[in-house]
Design a protein around this motif. Structure first.
Motif, PDB file in Angstrom:
ATOM      1  N   ARG A 153      35.404 -15.251-128.261  1.00 12.33           N
ATOM      2  CA  ARG A 153      35.813 -14.040-127.555  1.00 12.33           C
ATOM      3  C   ARG A 153      34.977 -13.753-126.314  1.00 12.33           C
ATOM      4  O   ARG A 153      35.329 -12.885-125.515  1.00 12.33           O
ATOM      5  N   ALA A 154      33.869 -14.449-126.162  1.00 13.44           N
ATOM      6  CA  ALA A 154      32.952 -14.165-125.067  1.00 13.44           C
ATOM      7  C   ALA A 154      33.350 -14.921-123.801  1.00 13.44           C
ATOM      8  O   ALA A 154      33.899 -16.012-123.856  1.00 13.44           O
ATOM      9  N   THR A 155      33.048 -14.322-122.668  1.00 14.15           N
ATOM     10  CA  THR A 155      33.275 -14.976-121.388  1.00 14.15           C
ATOM     11  C   THR A 155      32.317 -16.141-121.213  1.00 14.15           C
ATOM     12  O   THR A 155      31.137 -16.044-121.553  1.00 14.15           O
ATOM     13  N   ARG A 156      32.822 -17.267-120.723  1.00 10.41           N
ATOM     14  CA  ARG A 156      31.988 -18.459-120.495  1.00 10.41           C
ATOM     15  C   ARG A 156      31.151 -18.262-119.245  1.00 10.41           C
ATOM     16  O   ARG A 156      31.411 -18.840-118.195  1.00 10.41           O
ATOM     17  N   SER A 157      30.140 -17.447-119.371  1.00 15.57           N
ATOM     18  CA  SER A 157      29.288 -17.097-118.238  1.00 15.57           C
ATOM     19  C   SER A 157      27.882 -16.805-118.751  1.00 15.57           C
ATOM     20  O   SER A 157      27.718 -16.094-119.736  1.00 15.57           O
ATOM     21  N   PHE A 158      26.885 -17.354-118.079  1.00 14.67           N
ATOM     22  CA  PHE A 158      25.504 -17.101-118.476  1.00 14.67           C
ATOM     23  C   PHE A 158      25.173 -15.613-118.411  1.00 14.67           C
ATOM     24  O   PHE A 158      24.550 -15.060-119.315  1.00 14.67           O
ATOM     25  N   ALA A 159      25.583 -14.970-117.333  1.00 16.91           N
ATOM     26  CA  ALA A 159      25.289 -13.556-117.158  1.00 16.91           C
ATOM     27  C   ALA A 159      26.003 -12.706-118.207  1.00 16.91           C
ATOM     28  O   ALA A 159      25.436 -11.750-118.741  1.00 16.91           O
ATOM     29  N   ALA A 160      27.258 -13.064-118.514  1.00 18.48           N
ATOM     30  CA  ALA A 160      28.023 -12.288-119.486  1.00 18.48           C
ATOM     31  C   ALA A 160      27.422 -12.405-120.884  1.00 18.48           C
ATOM     32  O   ALA A 160      27.379 -11.420-121.642  1.00 18.48           O
ATOM     33  N   ILE A 161      26.947 -13.594-121.255  1.00 15.76           N
ATOM     34  CA  ILE A 161      26.336 -13.788-122.569  1.00 15.76           C
ATOM     35  C   ILE A 161      25.055 -12.967-122.689  1.00 15.76           C
ATOM     36  O   ILE A 161      24.792 -12.322-123.706  1.00 15.76           O
ATOM     37  N   GLU A 162      24.252 -12.989-121.654  1.00 15.88           N
ATOM     38  CA  GLU A 162      23.023 -12.194-121.676  1.00 15.88           C
ATOM     39  C   GLU A 162      23.342 -10.706-121.821  1.00 15.88           C
ATOM     40  O   GLU A 162      22.694  -9.992-122.599  1.00 15.88           O
ATOM     41  N   LYS A 163      24.354 -10.258-121.104  1.00 18.82           N
ATOM     42  CA  LYS A 163      24.750  -8.850-121.174  1.00 18.82           C
ATOM     43  C   LYS A 163      25.300  -8.501-122.556  1.00 18.82           C
ATOM     44  O   LYS A 163      25.043  -7.407-123.080  1.00 18.82           O
ATOM     45  N   LEU A 164      26.042  -9.428-123.164  1.00 20.77           N
ATOM     46  CA  LEU A 164      26.619  -9.181-124.484  1.00 20.77           C
ATOM     47  C   LEU A 164      25.529  -9.008-125.534  1.00 20.77           C
ATOM     48  O   LEU A 164      25.563  -8.067-126.334  1.00 20.77           O
ATOM     49  N   VAL A 165      24.552  -9.903-125.546  1.00 25.15           N
ATOM     50  CA  VAL A 165      23.463  -9.794-126.520  1.00 25.15           C
ATOM     51  C   VAL A 165      22.643  -8.534-126.258  1.00 25.15           C
ATOM     52  O   VAL A 165      22.214  -7.856-127.202  1.00 25.15           O
TER      53      VAL A 165
END
Length: 200
Positions: A153-165
């Protein structure tokens, strides 16, 4: 694979997660002897670890590292390249994934001949490793099944993953509850939007 990076005088280290998106770049950084003109340019999207990889390269004796090279005065950067050539120094420059336009012809021709390395888009395996690494860095227990739920469900993006966590961590602290499905869903809702969070 995780590369250790010691920060300053601290004994603490950050994990540099390697995977499909940066493996070729990491391999090239480990073997700088064959770089044309002993120069490489490492490009990648925001939060993709360009700076961390550059500092790791410098700390392990690979050569000199210039971060955000695209923001430097072009004449200054040209002189920096010339100095590296004169001293036989290996030089790694970090720049953006796109949009670096070099106006100075001499600098453009020299950097055009350098080895160009690019950090790409993380696949599912790397995405899972990034989520785990960011959670461990925060001391956050994600809970059983978190990766199975979050990765698709997460966007394949380094920045998006960091923001999600970061959002999962914020919600667990704010609500004083462990990270479970309700927290994962709320974090995805906040970061990605409700449509993404509700995907089966």
């Amino acid at each position: 694979m995780v590369l250790p990076l010691t920060l300053g005088r601290s004994a603490d280290s950050l994990r540099i997660v390697t995977g499909n998106a940066n493996r070729a770049a990491v391999d090239a950084l480990a073997e700088p002897a064959g770089w044309p003109f002993r120069t490489a340019i490492l490009a990648g999207p925001p939060r993709s670890g360009r700076s961390l990889l550059g500092r790791w390269f410098e700390q392990t004796g690979g050569g000199a590292f210039v971060d955000d090279a695209d923001r430097l005065d072009e004449t200054e950067l040209f002189h920096r390249w010339n100095r590296a050539q004169e001293e036989g120094e290996t030089l790694l420059l970090a720049g953006p994934a796109s949009g670096w336009t070099i106006a100075l012809p001499d600098l453009r021709s020299r950097l055009g001949a350098a080895l160009h390395l690019e950090i790409g888009t993380p696949d599912d395996d790397m995405l899972a490793s990034l989520i785990e690494a960011h959670a461990q860095q925060r001391g956050l227990a994600l809970g059983e099944g978190a990766l199975t739920y979050l990765v698709p469900r997460a966007t394949r993006s380094f920045a998006a993953i960091e923001k999600l966590v970061e959002e999962i961590d914020r919600l667990t602290l704010e609500r004083k509850v462990p990270a479970t499905l309700a927290i994962w869903r709320a974090a995805l809702d906040a970061v990605e939007g409700p449509e993404q969070a509700s995907l089966l």
